[in-house]
Design a protein around this motif. Structure first.
Motif, PDB file in Angstrom:
ATOM      1  N   UNK A   1     -27.978 120.693  30.573  1.00 37.88           N
ATOM      2  CA  UNK A   1     -28.946 119.597  30.636  1.00 37.88           C
ATOM      3  C   UNK A   1     -28.731 118.626  29.475  1.00 37.88           C
ATOM      4  N   UNK A   2     -28.445 119.148  28.290  1.00 35.91           N
ATOM      5  CA  UNK A   2     -28.200 118.297  27.129  1.00 35.91           C
ATOM      6  C   UNK A   2     -26.937 117.463  27.341  1.00 35.91           C
ATOM      7  N   UNK A   3     -25.902 118.096  27.900  1.00 36.73           N
ATOM      8  CA  UNK A   3     -24.667 117.357  28.172  1.00 36.73           C
ATOM      9  C   UNK A   3     -24.926 116.214  29.151  1.00 36.73           C
ATOM     10  N   UNK A   4     -25.752 116.480  30.175  1.00 40.46           N
ATOM     11  CA  UNK A   4     -26.048 115.453  31.159  1.00 40.46           C
ATOM     12  C   UNK A   4     -26.787 114.275  30.529  1.00 40.46           C
ATOM     13  N   UNK A   5     -27.769 114.560  29.658  1.00 42.57           N
ATOM     14  CA  UNK A   5     -28.500 113.490  28.995  1.00 42.57           C
ATOM     15  C   UNK A   5     -27.595 112.674  28.084  1.00 42.57           C
ATOM     16  N   UNK A   6     -26.688 113.347  27.386  1.00 41.16           N
ATOM     17  CA  UNK A   6     -25.741 112.633  26.535  1.00 41.16           C
ATOM     18  C   UNK A   6     -24.831 111.733  27.353  1.00 41.16           C
ATOM     19  N   UNK A   7     -24.333 112.250  28.473  1.00 39.97           N
ATOM     20  CA  UNK A   7     -23.440 111.460  29.318  1.00 39.97           C
ATOM     21  C   UNK A   7     -24.151 110.233  29.897  1.00 39.97           C
ATOM     22  N   UNK A   8     -25.452 110.381  30.162  1.00 39.66           N
ATOM     23  CA  UNK A   8     -26.192 109.318  30.843  1.00 39.66           C
ATOM     24  C   UNK A   8     -27.054 108.509  29.886  1.00 39.66           C
ATOM     25  N   UNK A   9     -26.792 108.612  28.591  1.00 33.94           N
ATOM     26  CA  UNK A   9     -27.511 107.809  27.616  1.00 33.94           C
ATOM     27  C   UNK A   9     -28.989 108.088  27.551  1.00 33.94           C
ATOM     28  N   UNK A  10     -29.397 109.325  27.872  1.00 28.50           N
ATOM     29  CA  UNK A  10     -30.805 109.684  27.819  1.00 28.50           C
ATOM     30  C   UNK A  10     -31.588 109.333  29.069  1.00 28.50           C
ATOM     31  N   UNK A  11     -30.943 108.762  30.088  1.00 30.42           N
ATOM     32  CA  UNK A  11     -31.624 108.406  31.334  1.00 30.42           C
ATOM     33  C   UNK A  11     -31.830 109.679  32.167  1.00 30.42           C
ATOM     34  N   UNK A  12     -33.072 110.173  32.244  1.00 32.94           N
ATOM     35  CA  UNK A  12     -33.347 111.449  32.899  1.00 32.94           C
ATOM     36  C   UNK A  12     -33.000 111.463  34.388  1.00 32.94           C
ATOM     37  N   UNK A  13     -33.396 110.431  35.189  1.00 31.08           N
ATOM     38  CA  UNK A  13     -33.026 110.454  36.610  1.00 31.08           C
ATOM     39  C   UNK A  13     -31.512 110.479  36.827  1.00 31.08           C
ATOM     40  N   UNK A  14     -30.780 109.689  36.044  1.00 31.02           N
ATOM     41  CA  UNK A  14     -29.317 109.707  36.174  1.00 31.02           C
ATOM     42  C   UNK A  14     -28.758 111.063  35.777  1.00 31.02           C
ATOM     43  N   UNK A  15     -29.327 111.646  34.734  1.00 36.70           N
ATOM     44  CA  UNK A  15     -28.861 112.964  34.273  1.00 36.70           C
ATOM     45  C   UNK A  15     -29.100 114.018  35.341  1.00 36.70           C
ATOM     46  N   UNK A  16     -30.248 113.951  36.005  1.00 34.86           N
ATOM     47  CA  UNK A  16     -30.540 114.923  37.062  1.00 34.86           C
ATOM     48  C   UNK A  16     -29.574 114.762  38.231  1.00 34.86           C
ATOM     49  N   UNK A  17     -29.313 113.515  38.616  1.00 33.76           N
ATOM     50  CA  UNK A  17     -28.366 113.267  39.710  1.00 33.76           C
ATOM     51  C   UNK A  17     -26.979 113.772  39.347  1.00 33.76           C
ATOM     52  N   UNK A  18     -26.554 113.522  38.105  1.00 31.40           N
ATOM     53  CA  UNK A  18     -25.231 113.996  37.665  1.00 31.40           C
ATOM     54  C   UNK A  18     -25.175 115.514  37.693  1.00 31.40           C
ATOM     55  N   UNK A  19     -26.237 116.180  37.237  1.00 32.09           N
ATOM     56  CA  UNK A  19     -26.259 117.643  37.226  1.00 32.09           C
ATOM     57  C   UNK A  19     -26.149 118.203  38.638  1.00 32.09           C
TER      58      UNK A  19
END
Length: 310
Positions: free
Chosen positions: A45-63
């Motif tokens: 989850x931390x990696x996803x937030x870092x990749x997406x600049x802290x954007x939670x919806x984008x991070x969830x989609x990426x995960x």
């Protein structure tokens, strides 16, 4: 002088790194929420937030995309491994009810919330498919094999169950399989479907789950009994189907043939052995049985109970 100049040149760079805090420190709440929504480990989850600049919806989609990709990859590695544990899920909605079986390798994974979420999604997909079928003139029954079940969606515009399966494999790391599904439908005016799941989650849950399940299609007899009576009598009949594993329906006039009896209405009633099930229903009233289905998780093909022609 040279050292002072070098320190001055580095200062902006050092200030930059000090202000660019890690996502974990900057937004711990977002990390916790992402972990709760996806069920994936904190590091991912931390990696996803870092990749997406802290954007939670984008991070969830990426995960989810990453979990699905890894799931399909992992599915190839675990395919063929024995998967005989799992759960049967039951869902009732008025005159329609569905039953699904989803398998995994271990009892431990069957108790996992992510696995149970897949069982729920499979039940929702089967119910949507059932509801889309033409209303029956009488009682109707339909069976779905694994390949048909995998192509269902949980709702309009929803993902395929095969995609949900890939996500589950990626998260759980075991061979997981959508084994089968079935439904029963009855006329709204005088039909009733009883259900019983023998296992972990209560029947009051939206999708009841257990290692055994039964659906019983019934006709409501006149005078119509209260809803509580229909529920009580129906549950007892479905519980009998789970416990006694009938393979045919029979008729209320059938005479019992002893302990080896497999006709539902001629079997000794599980909860009152002095009566056959047919005698119990005649004495109690409320319901007349038209058809039934029984699943036992992990059973071999051909073992499941389903009413045969009379």
């Amino acid at each position: 002088m040279q050292r002072a100049a070098l320190r001055a040149a580095r200062a902006p760079l050092l200030r930059f790194f000090r202000t660019a805090r890690p996502v974990l420190a900057a937004d711990k709440e977002a990390l916790l929420e992402l972990r709760r929504r996806t069920g994936l480990p904190f590091l991912q989850c931390r990696e996803a937030l870092l990749r997406c600049g802290g954007d939670a919806p984008q991070a969830e989609a990426w995960l989810r995309e990453e979990a699905q990709r890894r799931g399909w990859s992992k599915a190839g590695a675990v395919r063929g491994r024995r998967a005989r544990e799992g759960l049967v899920g039951l869902l009732r909605e008025g005159p329609a009810a569905v039953m699904v079986e989803v398998n995994c390798e271990t009892d431990f994974v069957a108790r996992n919330a992510e696995f149970q979420r897949l069982v729920e999604q499979a039940a929702l997909g089967a119910m949507a498919h059932c509801r889309a079928a033409a209303p029956p003139a009488g009682c109707s029954k339909h069976l779905l094999q694994a390949d048909e079940l995998a192509q269902l969606r949980t709702g309009p515009g929803g993902a395929l169950l095969s995609d949900h399966l890939a996500l589950a494999i990626g998260k759980l790391g075991e061979n997981v399989a959508l084994r089968r599904a079935a439904w029963l439908r009855v006329p709204e005016e005088d039909g009733y479907i009883a259900a019983y799941a023998h296992g972990w989650l209560p029947a009051a849950a939206p999708v009841a789950m257990g290692t055994y399940g039964a659906l019983v299609a019934c006709r409501v007899t006149e005078p119509r009994a209260p809803a509580a009576t229909l529920e009580e009598v129906g549950r007892k009949v479905a519980q009998h189907v789970v416990g006694m594993a009938p393979t045919a329906l029979g008729t209320p006039q059938d005479q019992p043939r002893g302990e080896e009896e497999t006709r539902l209405l001629a079997q000794s009633f599980l909860l009152e052995p002095g009566l056959t099930l047919g005698q119990f229903l005649r004495a109690r009233g409320a319901l007349a049985v038209c058809d039934f289905l029984r699943f036992r998780c992990g059973e071999e093909p051909g073992e499941s109970g389903a009413a045969a022609p009379r």
